[in-house]
Design a protein around this motif. Structure first.
Motif, mmCIF file in Angstrom:
data_model
loop_
_atom_site.group_PDB
_atom_site.id
_atom_site.type_symbol
_atom_site.label_atom_id
_atom_site.label_comp_id
_atom_site.label_asym_id
_atom_site.label_seq_id
_atom_site.Cartn_x
_atom_site.Cartn_y
_atom_site.Cartn_z
ATOM 1 N N SER A 1 0.828 -1.212 0.000
ATOM 2 C CA SER A 1 0.000 0.000 0.000
ATOM 3 C C SER A 1 0.860 1.258 0.000
ATOM 4 O O SER A 1 0.539 2.253 -0.660
ATOM 5 C CB SER A 1 -0.927 0.008 1.220
ATOM 6 N N GLU A 2 1.968 1.211 0.738
ATOM 7 C CA GLU A 2 2.866 2.365 0.837
ATOM 8 C C GLU A 2 3.468 2.735 -0.510
ATOM 9 O O GLU A 2 3.559 3.909 -0.866
ATOM 10 C CB GLU A 2 3.988 2.042 1.832
ATOM 11 N N LEU A 3 3.852 1.729 -1.286
ATOM 12 C CA LEU A 3 4.551 1.993 -2.544
ATOM 13 C C LEU A 3 3.639 2.079 -3.762
ATOM 14 O O LEU A 3 4.008 2.696 -4.768
ATOM 15 C CB LEU A 3 5.625 0.928 -2.788
ATOM 16 N N THR A 4 2.460 1.470 -3.712
ATOM 17 C CA THR A 4 1.593 1.457 -4.900
ATOM 18 C C THR A 4 0.331 2.295 -4.741
ATOM 19 O O THR A 4 -0.379 2.526 -5.719
ATOM 20 C CB THR A 4 1.158 0.017 -5.243
ATOM 21 N N PHE A 5 0.035 2.730 -3.515
ATOM 22 C CA PHE A 5 -1.164 3.523 -3.225
ATOM 23 C C PHE A 5 -2.454 2.760 -3.516
ATOM 24 O O PHE A 5 -3.496 3.350 -3.794
ATOM 25 C CB PHE A 5 -1.148 4.853 -3.995
ATOM 26 N N THR A 6 -2.369 1.457 -3.493
ATOM 27 C CA THR A 6 -3.554 0.605 -3.559
ATOM 28 C C THR A 6 -3.282 -0.603 -2.671
ATOM 29 O O THR A 6 -2.191 -0.740 -2.124
ATOM 30 C CB THR A 6 -3.872 0.178 -5.002
ATOM 31 N N SER A 7 -4.263 -1.459 -2.517
ATOM 32 C CA SER A 7 -4.100 -2.589 -1.602
ATOM 33 C C SER A 7 -3.807 -3.884 -2.352
ATOM 34 O O SER A 7 -4.092 -4.011 -3.550
ATOM 35 C CB SER A 7 -5.368 -2.768 -0.760
ATOM 36 N N ILE A 8 -3.256 -4.841 -1.628
ATOM 37 C CA ILE A 8 -3.058 -6.177 -2.193
ATOM 38 C C ILE A 8 -4.402 -6.750 -2.617
ATOM 39 O O ILE A 8 -4.515 -7.388 -3.674
ATOM 40 C CB ILE A 8 -2.376 -7.104 -1.163
ATOM 41 N N GLU A 9 -5.433 -6.514 -1.816
ATOM 42 C CA GLU A 9 -6.761 -7.046 -2.126
ATOM 43 C C GLU A 9 -7.263 -6.530 -3.476
ATOM 44 O O GLU A 9 -7.820 -7.293 -4.281
ATOM 45 C CB GLU A 9 -7.757 -6.677 -1.019
ATOM 46 N N ASN A 10 -7.066 -5.236 -3.739
ATOM 47 C CA ASN A 10 -7.500 -4.674 -5.022
ATOM 48 C C ASN A 10 -6.715 -5.266 -6.187
ATOM 49 O O ASN A 10 -7.270 -5.529 -7.260
ATOM 50 C CB ASN A 10 -7.336 -3.149 -5.020
ATOM 51 N N PHE A 11 -5.420 -5.461 -5.975
ATOM 52 C CA PHE A 11 -4.599 -6.051 -7.034
ATOM 53 C C PHE A 11 -5.047 -7.479 -7.328
ATOM 54 O O PHE A 11 -5.091 -7.906 -8.485
ATOM 55 C CB PHE A 11 -3.121 -6.026 -6.635
ATOM 56 N N ILE A 12 -5.404 -8.218 -6.289
ATOM 57 C CA ILE A 12 -5.898 -9.589 -6.475
ATOM 58 C C ILE A 12 -7.215 -9.577 -7.250
ATOM 59 O O ILE A 12 -7.432 -10.395 -8.153
ATOM 60 C CB ILE A 12 -6.079 -10.292 -5.115
#
Length: 205
Positions: free
Chosen positions: A112-123
């Motif tokens: 989240s810190e580096l991409t400004f989105t969550s792992i959950e959203n990426f999944i």
């Protein structure tokens, strides 16, 4: 005339990487699709040449350890969703922790810190891409695809799919069938790329 192109992203990147590395004249070994072992020191001029050459194709050499780990998180999620059948029996958090040997809390916060989105959203984005592929290339029903992607229910799958594409899986299937009829059954054409979709989730890849 409009052409719809289907290509292997990893194969294309590997070919570009090999071509650019060969230009430097250094000895190297490709370790998977995103890692390279250089077996000798690269002169500064050659390194700058490599960075510039890869940059022309949107490929970047990652130096930050945190950025490297975030890329590994993305690669592991893609592997989990697209390639590994074991994901059907494991939670994503357990899968990532086991593969990367970090706590899920740390991985989640770093991502989240580096991409400004969550792992959950990426999944969710990766599962949607996988679902589109299954709809386009197989005869699986919506229920079967939901099970294949480890969703708790068909309703949950449909909600997430529509949240990303703006379409329900059933509507997406109908569009695919209509396009196939219009294209006289040319199944080798990548029909997915011809559909305009509305992405409501921040990809930040």
């Amino acid at each position: 005339m409009k052409l719809y192109i289907k290509y292997d992203f990893n194969a294309a990147c590997k070919k570009i990487l090999e071509e650019q590395l060969d230009k430097t004249g250094v000895s190297y070994t490709l370790l998977g699709s995103r890692e390279v072992e250089i077996r000798q020191n690269i002169p500064t001029a050659k390194m700058n040449q490599l960075i510039a050459g890869l940059g022309n194709y949107g490929i970047e050499i990652i130096e930050s350890q945190k950025s490297i780990l975030v890329q590994k998180i993305k690669d592991t999620i893609i592997e989990m969703v697209h390639l590994d059948e074991a994901q059907a029996t494991l939670k994503a958090s357990d899968y990532l922790s086991e593969k990367l040997e970090y706590s899920y809390g740390y991985l989640s916060n770093l991502f989240s810190e580096l991409t400004f989105t969550s792992i959950e959203n990426f999944i969710i984005l990766q599962k949607t891409e996988r679902a589109k592929h299954l709809i386009t290339t197989t005869g699986l029903s919506v229920s079967e695809i939901a099970w294949e992607l480890n969703y708790s229910s068909v309703a949950h799958f449909c909600t997430q799919f529509k949240g990303v594409t703006g379409l329900t899986p059933t509507a997406f299937q109908r569009i695919i069938k209509k396009r196939r009829k219009l294209l006289n059954g040319e199944s080798d054409i990548d029909l997915i790329s011809g559909i305009s979709t509305e992405n409501n989730i921040n990809k930040n890849q």
